[in-house]
Design a protein around this motif. Structure first.
Motif, mmCIF file in Angstrom:
data_model
loop_
_atom_site.group_PDB
_atom_site.id
_atom_site.type_symbol
_atom_site.label_atom_id
_atom_site.label_comp_id
_atom_site.label_asym_id
_atom_site.label_seq_id
_atom_site.Cartn_x
_atom_site.Cartn_y
_atom_site.Cartn_z
ATOM 1 N N ILE A 128 0.843 -1.345 0.015
ATOM 2 C CA ILE A 128 -0.055 -0.151 0.102
ATOM 3 C C ILE A 128 0.895 1.302 -0.044
ATOM 4 N N GLY A 129 1.992 1.019 -0.179
ATOM 5 C CA GLY A 129 3.062 2.133 -0.492
ATOM 6 C C GLY A 129 3.366 3.035 0.945
ATOM 7 N N ARG A 130 3.255 2.054 1.969
ATOM 8 C CA ARG A 130 3.452 3.045 3.184
ATOM 9 C C ARG A 130 4.368 2.253 4.154
ATOM 10 N N VAL A 131 5.524 2.044 3.888
ATOM 11 C CA VAL A 131 6.432 1.362 4.663
ATOM 12 C C VAL A 131 7.137 2.441 5.631
ATOM 13 N N SER A 132 6.718 2.074 6.944
ATOM 14 C CA SER A 132 7.263 3.021 8.012
ATOM 15 C C SER A 132 8.014 2.102 9.209
ATOM 16 N N SER A 133 8.570 2.814 9.910
ATOM 17 C CA SER A 133 9.177 2.218 11.069
ATOM 18 C C SER A 133 8.140 1.379 11.946
ATOM 19 N N ILE A 134 8.449 0.357 12.514
ATOM 20 C CA ILE A 134 7.626 -0.422 13.637
ATOM 21 C C ILE A 134 7.679 0.052 14.745
ATOM 22 N N ASP A 135 6.658 0.154 15.391
ATOM 23 C CA ASP A 135 6.504 0.466 16.597
ATOM 24 C C ASP A 135 7.026 -0.376 17.478
ATOM 25 N N PRO A 136 8.216 0.109 18.390
ATOM 26 C CA PRO A 136 8.741 -0.970 19.332
ATOM 27 C C PRO A 136 7.841 -1.217 20.426
ATOM 28 N N THR A 137 6.856 -0.832 20.744
ATOM 29 C CA THR A 137 5.858 -1.489 21.661
ATOM 30 C C THR A 137 5.430 -2.714 21.177
ATOM 31 N N ILE A 138 5.010 -2.821 19.850
ATOM 32 C CA ILE A 138 4.622 -4.039 19.364
ATOM 33 C C ILE A 138 5.396 -5.195 19.428
ATOM 34 N N LEU A 139 6.895 -4.797 18.956
ATOM 35 C CA LEU A 139 7.932 -5.943 19.457
ATOM 36 C C LEU A 139 7.856 -6.199 20.786
ATOM 37 N N VAL A 140 7.886 -5.632 21.792
ATOM 38 C CA VAL A 140 8.105 -5.874 23.114
ATOM 39 C C VAL A 140 6.852 -6.632 23.480
ATOM 40 N N ALA A 141 5.579 -6.308 23.079
ATOM 41 C CA ALA A 141 4.464 -6.862 23.564
ATOM 42 C C ALA A 141 4.414 -8.255 22.792
ATOM 43 N N GLY A 142 4.952 -8.625 21.527
ATOM 44 C CA GLY A 142 4.996 -9.641 20.784
ATOM 45 C C GLY A 142 6.020 -10.627 21.453
ATOM 46 N N PHE A 143 7.172 -10.174 22.042
ATOM 47 C CA PHE A 143 7.977 -10.837 22.621
ATOM 48 C C PHE A 143 7.608 -11.356 23.968
ATOM 49 N N CYS A 144 7.002 -10.431 24.711
ATOM 50 C CA CYS A 144 6.118 -10.788 26.001
ATOM 51 C C CYS A 144 5.169 -11.886 25.814
ATOM 52 N N VAL A 145 4.254 -11.604 24.814
ATOM 53 C CA VAL A 145 3.332 -12.927 24.720
ATOM 54 C C VAL A 145 4.033 -14.011 24.273
ATOM 55 N N ALA A 146 5.061 -14.200 23.827
ATOM 56 C CA ALA A 146 5.886 -15.447 23.619
ATOM 57 C C ALA A 146 6.253 -15.859 24.767
ATOM 58 N N LEU A 147 6.820 -14.997 25.750
ATOM 59 C CA LEU A 147 7.479 -15.261 26.836
ATOM 60 C C LEU A 147 6.627 -15.947 27.672
ATOM 61 N N VAL A 148 5.617 -15.122 27.875
ATOM 62 C CA VAL A 148 4.280 -15.654 28.871
ATOM 63 C C VAL A 148 3.725 -17.011 28.221
ATOM 64 N N SER A 149 3.467 -17.013 27.345
ATOM 65 C CA SER A 149 3.044 -18.333 26.565
ATOM 66 C C SER A 149 3.963 -19.514 26.920
ATOM 67 N N GLY A 150 5.383 -19.169 26.675
ATOM 68 C CA GLY A 150 6.202 -20.215 27.144
ATOM 69 C C GLY A 150 6.148 -20.563 28.580
ATOM 70 N N ILE A 151 5.993 -19.601 29.278
ATOM 71 C CA ILE A 151 6.148 -19.940 30.761
ATOM 72 C C ILE A 151 4.512 -20.631 31.037
ATOM 73 N N ALA A 152 3.613 -20.103 30.514
ATOM 74 C CA ALA A 152 2.195 -20.753 30.798
ATOM 75 C C ALA A 152 2.296 -22.395 30.057
ATOM 76 N N ALA A 153 3.128 -22.500 29.018
ATOM 77 C CA ALA A 153 3.246 -23.933 28.553
ATOM 78 C C ALA A 153 4.048 -24.919 29.465
#
Lengths: 239, 381
Positions: free
Chosen positions: B336-361
């Protein structure tokens, strides 16, 4: 003054109940005392209850009745946390199949029992290296169990059993998977531990050369212990 | 204690490569989906809102358009005379709760040329703003027979500042050239003062406008205001950024909320899968667990070991997932012709989701491990 009895078994029984209702008396009313520094060997046919006896002494199993007193502690009355501490500090196990952690190196395997203690990492490593040197594995400390011969693996297991300087060393068929020469070396190591460090050793073995190292030989059959060893068993064991 | 458990955990993961890779892949899918979808959703939302933001408005109300326009000013202009809308209605719109300001615009078409009448006093919200002027000057409210011309239109017709252009029945002097983004829904060829534009309509249409540019106090209330407008002026079509997104074809539109929901659903699946996998690992390693207990490791020591293994898989999956997710987000946004920088918050959130999921598992398998007595574990072959 006589030696302090490190192990006292009083009317010790361990009964397993099968689903069919049948009961198996693996250990049956055993009374036994083992003084400090003694090397005691128990022989007997397979299924006679020898391993169960060791497990009861080592706090891995609980008696159905009777008492297991090790270094003044009534093992059967210890809480879960106390049992963990007991296994960590009072006993060292050596198993027939070595039971090393396959992914850890020799030095890490020996360090493993020290890991839950307060000992700093550097000291733990230092001690593990010292013990491996003591059992003749100085140049092989970073090898994985699979990279060691069976005799070397059993030496690692012995070093691991020594790690916490336990009062009692429990050997469950320690030479069962080894040739005679290696087996004798292993038994010699355990014998020296018993004599030089004052450690009490209880060994369960079929090794024919055991008489060279043991202070006392007992016979176990159908869960019961006796001093009277059948002639045939004696001939088979001690040649 | 911690160091050896980490070393042990890493070695265990390495030993069971296949299982580890499968588990980590699960977490990678979760995090990559989260990062890619949320970033794309946000990028998409920003991209669709841009044409409105460019003209300083939150929504546009077109009086008469029977359907949502396709995104070009021509469409709006085509519907000018269907349902005339009096300029006095703009004042009424301004009084609706939640509306900050309503700016009148008159847009119409003569042949292939789109004309737009604006109130030049509105310099923050308007079809064309002073900032769009690239040559000459902006309009003033005193201006009469003068116009602003789209730069591209001027180039194609050899027009410059000072030259004249025909509008309705008269000739008008070009006082400025403007550069308006192609995505601007109100992009026109010629811009005139609003009264001049109205003067050009048939007599009975004097004073009429057909568009209101609306600024709202809270962008979250755009839908409510839109509903009020439609109720009060039947035949009016309010257009918000989300409407523009919905009408744009060729790109999958996805809301951020949906992106999170999809990701959490995947996370649950990954957790269940990892639990199953870790349980199998517990079964395979019962004997080792027995050994550890026999040499003095407590329940909690062994549980921590299992936890670390699960958490490590989650953490590795989180890092790899962030990288993969960034790649997908970059690809989607580039379409869509709109490459922009990725919000670091999303990356942190993504990492946390994986970590918490790993711990939960790791929770249930750890509990199973804790329950094993050394004897039970050692008996396992």
């Amino acid at each position: 003054m006589g030696k302090w009895n490190v192990i006292e078994l009083q009317g010790l029984s361990r009964v397993y109940y099968l689903k069919s209702g049948e009961e198996i008396r693996a250990v049956d009313s055993v009374d036994l005392v083992v003084p400090e520094g003694e090397f005691l060997t128990v022989i007997g046919p397979s299924g006679s209850g020898k391993t169960t006896l060791l497990n009861l002494v080592g706090g891995l199993d609980m008696p159905t009745s009777g008492k297991v007193i090790v270094d003044g502690l009534d093992v059967s009355r210890l809480s879960e946390a106390e049992l963990v501490k007991f296994r960590r500090e009072k006993v060292g196990f050596v198993f027939q199949s070595f039971n090393l952690i396959p992914t850890l190196t020799a030095v890490e395997n020996v360090e493993a029992p020290l890991a839950p203690t307060d000992m700093p990492k550097a000291k733990r490593i230092e001690r593990a290296k010292y013990l491996l040197k003591l059992v003749g594995l100085r140049g092989k400390i970073d090898r994985l169990p699979i990279e060691l011969s069976m005799g070397e693996q059993q030496r690692v297991a012995i070093a691991r059993a020594f790690a916490n300087e336990p009062k009692v060393l429990l050997l469950d068929e320690p030479t069962g998977n080894l040739d005679t020469v290696t087996g004798k070396e292993i038994m010699k190591l355990c014998h020296e531990a018993s004599k030089n460090r004052g450690q009490t050793v209880v060994a369960v073995t079929h090794a024919s050369y055991i008489e060279e190292y043991t202070d006392r030989l007992l016979y176990m059959r159908d869960g019961r212990i006796t001093n009277e060893i059948p002639e045939a068993e004696l001939e088979r064991t001690i040649t | 204690m911690v160091l050896i458990t980490y070393i042990y955990a890493l070695k265990e993961l390495k030993r069971r490569k296949y299982r580890t890779v499968i588990n980590i892949t699960g977490f990678v899918i979760v995090v990559a989906t989260l990062v890619a979808l949320v970033t794309t959703a946000r990028g998409w939302e920003a991209a669709t809102a841009e044409p409105l933001k460019d003209i300083g408005t939150d929504m546009i109300m077109i009086y008469s358009a029977p359907v949502v326009p396709s995104g070009t000013g021509c469409y709006i202009a085509n519907h000018l005379f269907s349902f005339p809308f009096n300029q006095s209605n703009i004042a009424e719109i301004s009084e609706i709760e939640g509306v900050n300001r309503a700016v009148p615009v008159l847009m119409h078409r003569m042949g292939a040329v789109v004309f737009t009448g604006i109130d030049p006093r509105e310099t923050k919200t308007n079809a064309v703003l002073p900032g769009n002027v690239v040559e000459g000057r902006y309009l003033t409210s005193e201006d009469g027979d003068v116009v602003l011309v789209d730069r591209e239109y001027a180039r194609l017709n050899n027009l410059t500042v000072g030259s004249e252009v025909r509008y309705m029945k008269g000739m008008y002097e070009i006082v400025g050239l403007v550069d308006v983004d192609a995505a601007n829904i109100l992009k026109s060829h010629i811009y005139v003062n609003l009264p001049v534009g109205q003067k050009g309509l048939p007599d009975d249409n004097i004073g009429l406008v057909n568009i209101a540019l609306i600024s709202v106090s809270d962008p979250r209330k755009v839908d409510d205001i839109s509903e009020t407008l439609t109720r009060r002026w039947l035949g009016a079509t309010p257009i918000a950024a989300s409407d523009l997104a919905a009408t744009t074809s060729g790109v999958i539109t996805i809301g951020e909320e949906m992106a999170w929901n999809v990701s959490f659903t995947l996370a649950v699946v990954a957790v269940l899968f990892t639990i199953r996998s870790q349980l199998a690992a517990v079964a395979e390693r019962s004997r080792e667990i027995g050994i550890l207990k026999a040499i003095g490791w407590s329940k909690s020591d062994v549980m921590i070991q299992m936890f670390i293994e699960s958490a490590l898989q989650g953490a590795i999956g989180g890092v790899v997932g962030c990288v993969v997710g960034c790649g997908f987000a970059w690809y989607f946004l580039s379409t869509i012709g709109r490459v922009s920088s990725i919000d670091p918050t999303i990356l942190v959130a993504g990492f946390c989701v994986a970590l918490v999921s790993g711990i939960a598992a790791g929770l249930y398998p750890s509990w199973r491990v804790a329950k094993l007595t050394p004897m039970e574990a050692l008996r396992t072959v």
